[in-house]
Design a protein around this motif. Sequence first.
Motif, PDB file in Angstrom:
ATOM      1  N   PRO A  44       0.826  -1.204   0.000  1.00 37.85           N
ATOM      2  CA  PRO A  44       0.000   0.000   0.000  1.00 37.85           C
ATOM      3  C   PRO A  44       0.865   1.261   0.000  1.00 37.85           C
ATOM      4  O   PRO A  44       1.977   1.251   0.533  1.00 37.85           O
ATOM      5  CB  PRO A  44      -0.793  -0.102   1.309  1.00 37.85           C
ATOM      6  CG  PRO A  44      -0.348  -1.321   2.009  1.00 37.85           C
ATOM      7  CD  PRO A  44       0.738  -1.970   1.245  1.00 37.85           C
ATOM      8  N   ALA A  45       0.330   2.329  -0.589  1.00 39.62           N
ATOM      9  CA  ALA A  45       1.043   3.609  -0.562  1.00 39.62           C
ATOM     10  C   ALA A  45       1.280   4.006   0.890  1.00 39.62           C
ATOM     11  O   ALA A  45       0.478   3.694   1.775  1.00 39.62           O
ATOM     12  CB  ALA A  45       0.201   4.669  -1.281  1.00 39.62           C
ATOM     13  N   SER A  66       9.565   8.665  -6.106  1.00 45.60           N
ATOM     14  CA  SER A  66       8.258   8.067  -6.420  1.00 45.60           C
ATOM     15  C   SER A  66       7.157   8.656  -5.531  1.00 45.60           C
ATOM     16  O   SER A  66       5.980   8.611  -5.879  1.00 45.60           O
ATOM     17  CB  SER A  66       8.300   6.543  -6.219  1.00 45.60           C
ATOM     18  OG  SER A  66       8.322   6.238  -4.842  1.00 45.60           O
ATOM     19  N   GLY A  67       7.543   9.189  -4.362  1.00 49.54           N
ATOM     20  CA  GLY A  67       6.568   9.745  -3.430  1.00 49.54           C
ATOM     21  C   GLY A  67       5.643   8.687  -2.841  1.00 49.54           C
ATOM     22  O   GLY A  67       4.629   9.014  -2.228  1.00 49.54           O
ATOM     23  N   PHE A  68       6.006   7.417  -2.982  1.00 50.84           N
ATOM     24  CA  PHE A  68       5.093   6.325  -2.619  1.00 50.84           C
ATOM     25  C   PHE A  68       5.275   5.860  -1.169  1.00 50.84           C
ATOM     26  O   PHE A  68       4.377   5.280  -0.589  1.00 50.84           O
ATOM     27  CB  PHE A  68       5.349   5.158  -3.577  1.00 50.84           C
ATOM     28  CG  PHE A  68       4.344   4.053  -3.519  1.00 50.84           C
ATOM     29  CD1 PHE A  68       3.059   4.236  -4.017  1.00 50.84           C
ATOM     30  CD2 PHE A  68       4.676   2.828  -2.961  1.00 50.84           C
ATOM     31  CE1 PHE A  68       2.118   3.209  -3.961  1.00 50.84           C
ATOM     32  CE2 PHE A  68       3.743   1.791  -2.903  1.00 50.84           C
ATOM     33  CZ  PHE A  68       2.471   1.997  -3.410  1.00 50.84           C
ATOM     34  N   PHE A  69       6.448   6.135  -0.591  1.00 47.73           N
ATOM     35  CA  PHE A  69       6.771   5.542   0.718  1.00 47.73           C
ATOM     36  C   PHE A  69       6.776   6.602   1.814  1.00 47.73           C
ATOM     37  O   PHE A  69       7.205   7.733   1.580  1.00 47.73           O
ATOM     38  CB  PHE A  69       8.146   4.854   0.649  1.00 47.73           C
ATOM     39  CG  PHE A  69       8.223   3.836  -0.452  1.00 47.73           C
ATOM     40  CD1 PHE A  69       7.746   2.549  -0.265  1.00 47.73           C
ATOM     41  CD2 PHE A  69       8.719   4.177  -1.700  1.00 47.73           C
ATOM     42  CE1 PHE A  69       7.770   1.621  -1.293  1.00 47.73           C
ATOM     43  CE2 PHE A  69       8.755   3.257  -2.729  1.00 47.73           C
ATOM     44  CZ  PHE A  69       8.274   1.973  -2.535  1.00 47.73           C
ATOM     45  N   SER A  70       6.347   6.192   3.008  1.00 47.88           N
ATOM     46  CA  SER A  70       6.365   7.158   4.106  1.00 47.88           C
ATOM     47  C   SER A  70       7.730   7.162   4.795  1.00 47.88           C
ATOM     48  O   SER A  70       8.182   8.188   5.301  1.00 47.88           O
ATOM     49  CB  SER A  70       5.277   6.841   5.125  1.00 47.88           C
ATOM     50  OG  SER A  70       5.513   5.577   5.702  1.00 47.88           O
ATOM     51  N   ASP A 112       7.264  -3.209   5.441  1.00 50.84           N
ATOM     52  CA  ASP A 112       6.403  -3.580   4.308  1.00 50.84           C
ATOM     53  C   ASP A 112       7.230  -4.155   3.158  1.00 50.84           C
ATOM     54  O   ASP A 112       6.768  -5.026   2.426  1.00 50.84           O
ATOM     55  CB  ASP A 112       5.642  -2.348   3.799  1.00 50.84           C
ATOM     56  CG  ASP A 112       4.703  -1.800   4.856  1.00 50.84           C
ATOM     57  OD1 ASP A 112       3.757  -2.526   5.204  1.00 50.84           O
ATOM     58  OD2 ASP A 112       4.926  -0.679   5.347  1.00 50.84           O
ATOM     59  N   ALA A 113       8.429  -3.611   3.006  1.00 51.03           N
ATOM     60  CA  ALA A 113       9.253  -4.055   1.876  1.00 51.03           C
ATOM     61  C   ALA A 113      10.731  -3.906   2.196  1.00 51.03           C
ATOM     62  O   ALA A 113      11.138  -2.997   2.928  1.00 51.03           O
ATOM     63  CB  ALA A 113       8.912  -3.231   0.628  1.00 51.03           C
ATOM     64  N   GLY A 141       4.796  -9.029   3.613  1.00 50.20           N
ATOM     65  CA  GLY A 141       5.800  -8.076   3.117  1.00 50.20           C
ATOM     66  C   GLY A 141       6.569  -8.651   1.933  1.00 50.20           C
ATOM     67  O   GLY A 141       6.557  -9.862   1.688  1.00 50.20           O
ATOM     68  N   VAL A 142       7.224  -7.764   1.196  1.00 46.41           N
ATOM     69  CA  VAL A 142       7.894  -8.213  -0.036  1.00 46.41           C
ATOM     70  C   VAL A 142       9.380  -7.886  -0.022  1.00 46.41           C
ATOM     71  O   VAL A 142       9.807  -6.872   0.528  1.00 46.41           O
ATOM     72  CB  VAL A 142       7.254  -7.579  -1.299  1.00 46.41           C
ATOM     73  CG1 VAL A 142       5.794  -7.926  -1.405  1.00 46.41           C
ATOM     74  CG2 VAL A 142       7.432  -6.070  -1.340  1.00 46.41           C
ATOM     75  N   LEU A 143      10.120  -8.779  -0.639  1.00 51.22           N
ATOM     76  CA  LEU A 143      11.549  -8.551  -0.880  1.00 51.22           C
ATOM     77  C   LEU A 143      11.732  -8.422  -2.393  1.00 51.22           C
ATOM     78  O   LEU A 143      11.316  -9.318  -3.144  1.00 51.22           O
ATOM     79  CB  LEU A 143      12.351  -9.752  -0.346  1.00 51.22           C
ATOM     80  CG  LEU A 143      13.848  -9.793  -0.678  1.00 51.22           C
ATOM     81  CD1 LEU A 143      14.601  -8.606  -0.063  1.00 51.22           C
ATOM     82  CD2 LEU A 143      14.466 -11.106  -0.157  1.00 51.22           C
ATOM     83  N   VAL A 144      12.275  -7.309  -2.822  1.00 50.27           N
ATOM     84  CA  VAL A 144      12.495  -7.096  -4.263  1.00 50.27           C
ATOM     85  C   VAL A 144      13.995  -6.867  -4.479  1.00 50.27           C
ATOM     86  O   VAL A 144      14.558  -5.891  -3.984  1.00 50.27           O
ATOM     87  CB  VAL A 144      11.677  -5.887  -4.779  1.00 50.27           C
ATOM     88  CG1 VAL A 144      11.985  -5.641  -6.255  1.00 50.27           C
ATOM     89  CG2 VAL A 144      10.184  -6.133  -4.597  1.00 50.27           C
TER      90      VAL A 144
END
Length: 230
Positions: A44-45, A66-70, A112-113, A141-144
């Motif tokens: 989630p954003a 990206s402005g996506f992460f807090s 989260d990631a 949660g994700v690992l990229v």
Amino acid sequence: MTDAIRAYHDPDRARRYHTQHAFDPPRKARMFEVMLDTLRALIPAGGRVLELGAGSGDFTKVLLDSGFFSRIEATDGAEEMLSLAQSEITAEQVSFRLLDFTRPWSAPEPLDAIVSSMALHHAPDKLFSFQQAFQALRPGGVLVIGDHIAGATPHTHRLISLERARVKQIPEAQVPDWILQDEQAQAAQGNICEPLDVYLNVLQQAGFMHVDCLWRDHWMAVVLALKPYE
Ligand SMILES: C[S@@+](CC[C@H](N)C(=O)[O-])C[C@H]1O[C@@H](n2cnc3c(N)ncnc32)[C@H](O)[C@@H]1O
């Protein structure tokens, strides 16, 4: 301190890495796009992300822009690299931490990631490093990982080396020598590149599910792994 951290801790090496272009900027840019798109699709954003081996902050800037992460925590084992990142990234949602991913570490809150660009190939024990990431993620949660991988066989590895020589526009007669030098330079940097299969298998062994390669172009790949909810 690992050989790779020692190499990047050298101020000249750190500054050279930071100021010279990446080995292959178009491929690295595409890898970043796939990594960011994957994160946006899965969390989630406003999520919290930690970066392993952030170096001088190439991908950290992509995450920030990206402005996506807090919250973005950029970590690296080499103080010199991290201070280069810190000198350029001053946004309040980004924090920095000296963290060696070959040693036990934890996050104050489940993440989260976790992301990593061109760094985990320096991990001698990939299972250990992936297990550490697994324990720091929240369920779901994700690992990229975007990373430098080896060919699956000596034959395909040779094709990858030839492609690297092509990218560098090495004259044909000099290609065999250049490939040898390239391999030696990589070993000196503490690269321990593994074929894609090893990444996928070891991530599963670490407990991850939905482990997959989302993009690959010769020696670069983006691998995704999710921590199960239960
Ligand atoms: C090739 S640079 C990549 C930097 C950046 N992520 C990028 O994409 O440009 C590899 C980085 O991994 C870091 N590194 C190597 N071994 C490490 C370890 N054991 N723990 C943490 N960072 C490590 C190095 O210090 C270096 O900054």
